[in-house]
Design a protein around this motif. Sequence first.
Motif, mmCIF file in Angstrom:
data_model
loop_
_atom_site.group_PDB
_atom_site.id
_atom_site.type_symbol
_atom_site.label_atom_id
_atom_site.label_comp_id
_atom_site.label_asym_id
_atom_site.label_seq_id
_atom_site.Cartn_x
_atom_site.Cartn_y
_atom_site.Cartn_z
ATOM 1 N N THR A 170 -40.804 -35.349 24.762
ATOM 2 C CA THR A 170 -40.659 -36.792 24.645
ATOM 3 C C THR A 170 -39.244 -37.191 25.034
ATOM 4 O O THR A 170 -38.330 -36.351 25.081
ATOM 5 N N PRO A 171 -38.997 -38.486 25.293
ATOM 6 C CA PRO A 171 -37.614 -38.914 25.518
ATOM 7 C C PRO A 171 -36.690 -38.539 24.364
ATOM 8 O O PRO A 171 -35.545 -38.118 24.587
ATOM 9 N N GLU A 172 -37.168 -38.661 23.143
ATOM 10 C CA GLU A 172 -36.346 -38.297 21.981
ATOM 11 C C GLU A 172 -36.053 -36.804 21.983
ATOM 12 O O GLU A 172 -34.926 -36.376 21.707
ATOM 13 N N TRP A 173 -37.053 -35.991 22.289
ATOM 14 C CA TRP A 173 -36.870 -34.530 22.347
ATOM 15 C C TRP A 173 -35.836 -34.167 23.408
ATOM 16 O O TRP A 173 -34.946 -33.348 23.180
ATOM 17 N N ALA A 208 -33.391 -35.951 24.626
ATOM 18 C CA ALA A 208 -32.054 -36.336 24.186
ATOM 19 C C ALA A 208 -31.500 -35.346 23.171
ATOM 20 O O ALA A 208 -30.318 -34.986 23.219
ATOM 21 N N ALA A 209 -32.358 -34.878 22.256
ATOM 22 C CA ALA A 209 -31.902 -33.919 21.248
ATOM 23 C C ALA A 209 -31.510 -32.596 21.891
ATOM 24 O O ALA A 209 -30.539 -31.952 21.470
ATOM 25 N N GLU A 260 -28.084 -32.943 23.412
ATOM 26 C CA GLU A 260 -27.067 -32.905 22.363
ATOM 27 C C GLU A 260 -26.775 -31.472 21.945
ATOM 28 O O GLU A 260 -25.606 -31.089 21.779
ATOM 29 N N VAL A 288 -26.748 -41.831 22.672
ATOM 30 C CA VAL A 288 -28.175 -41.986 22.958
ATOM 31 C C VAL A 288 -28.619 -43.370 22.497
ATOM 32 O O VAL A 288 -28.526 -43.694 21.310
ATOM 33 N N ASP A 327 -31.506 -45.914 21.640
ATOM 34 C CA ASP A 327 -32.915 -45.952 21.263
ATOM 35 C C ASP A 327 -33.521 -47.271 21.724
ATOM 36 O O ASP A 327 -32.821 -48.131 22.286
ATOM 37 N N ARG A 362 -44.205 -43.168 22.076
ATOM 38 C CA ARG A 362 -42.977 -42.374 21.987
ATOM 39 C C ARG A 362 -41.933 -43.069 22.857
ATOM 40 O O ARG A 362 -41.931 -42.942 24.074
ATOM 41 N N ARG A 369 -35.456 -43.728 25.883
ATOM 42 C CA ARG A 369 -34.071 -43.484 25.504
ATOM 43 C C ARG A 369 -33.193 -43.602 26.753
ATOM 44 O O ARG A 369 -33.667 -43.456 27.882
ATOM 45 N N THR A 389 -40.530 -38.512 31.524
ATOM 46 C CA THR A 389 -40.953 -37.264 30.887
ATOM 47 C C THR A 389 -42.437 -36.977 31.076
ATOM 48 O O THR A 389 -42.866 -35.843 30.910
#
Length: 468
Positions: free
Chosen positions: A166-169, A171-172, A175, A188, A190, A211, A214, A237
């Motif tokens: 996912t976009p969140e994944w 980004a993590a 990081e 990041v 949101d 989802r 980002r 993604t």
Amino acid sequence: MPTVRFIEPTEVDAETLVVPVRAGEPLPDDLPADVLAMAAEHSGKGVEVLPRPTQRPSRVMLVGIGDGDASGWRAAGAGIARSTARTSSVTVRVPDGADLRAFAEGVLLGSYRFRLAGPKPNGAPELTEVLLAGAPDEAALAAARATADATTLARDLTNMPSDQKTPEWFAARVEEAAAPYDGLTISVRDPERLAAEGFGGILAVGGGSARGPRLVELSWAPAGATQHVVLVGKGITFDTGGISIKPRDAMKLMRKDMGGAAAVVGATIGAAALGLPVRVTALAPLAENLVSGSAFRPGDIIRHYGGRTSESNNSDAEGRLVLADALAYAVDTLAPDLIVDLATLTGANAVALGKRTAALYSDDDGLAKSFADAAADAGEQVWRMPLATDYREYLSSDLADLNSVSPEASAGSVMAALYLAEFTGSLRDRWVHVDMSAPSWADSDSAELTKGATGWGVRTLLRWLAAL
């Protein structure tokens, strides 16, 4: 990936000895007679293996380096990695004049494999160590390691299936990868922040997914840097095409549609690992382009960062919409000296240039040449294409500042580049656009490329940044 390190030639005591062979040149005459006899028939290409039971070394591998240019050394390194994959350690006799960086990159990248299920359960040993017997060049080896690590990160991100990615994944993961390096900072955005700051293109493309999108902003800012380069990478993604939905077969590999984002964050982390004295900011606009009641529609008017509007005539031309936001933000806010975007943008790129070559666009001859030279040095191919300004009229819209897609069915890659150029403002003559959809994926192993994501662009960007 295996460890690659130098040893003194006097320390060679190998089970497996690798001897590079240059086309038309003799081998060192201190090799065993049976090896010299075999080498007489070697063409300087490919890998030949000479078993020597009860002797030491018990196996000698002759590895062709062609004419001895960088591509030959890179392919030789990859050939060794594949040919010795079931051997834990090998020793390589390194002749004077070897391109050690290219060779080590070949070893490291050629040994790459991506598996989510762990190693294959066959109990076979894996190559863990490559010993280089010859004059040491630690700087070349360090550059190869940093480049291979950055390329591996890009490959891993791109290969990851989209049920997890996912976009969140994403980004993590960036990081985590950036955390070990002093001088790297990350921000990041949101969906709430994207809305508050007016990133309408990213929000439109990501609006059909539960989802949310980002925007990753990763910065390497070394002390004393005199130039600032912004790298922008398309980060879809997964791409269904949205309401303009793709056929099933065209969706199968759409986990790779964020290869540009993977390349720019990999290159920025690589710049930190190499300590390059140039400020680099990577922008990775991330979204899933899915179909739902909240998905954007063909004909919608999208307001981008900074206020420019696009009439979106095809929701499967979504990458340019997120790139437009990121380019406008870079120009308006970051004030870079140079800006480069990498994007798995059009199928037209592959129609024009095939599977191995990316399309390069720039109004500046010197900038285009410097980027193409870096690509050639890295072993990644680009071909400069025209920014045909007389085609600009095809982007005219009755409702918005621009059509996102030309009603003309031809020149798809050129039209996409012209659309993006509209968001580069005063930096248009200091901007490079690279359409790299086709070379971002390999259908089979070839030299340093392994089947799957190639991490295309990381090696080119690092060499180009170093040359600045």
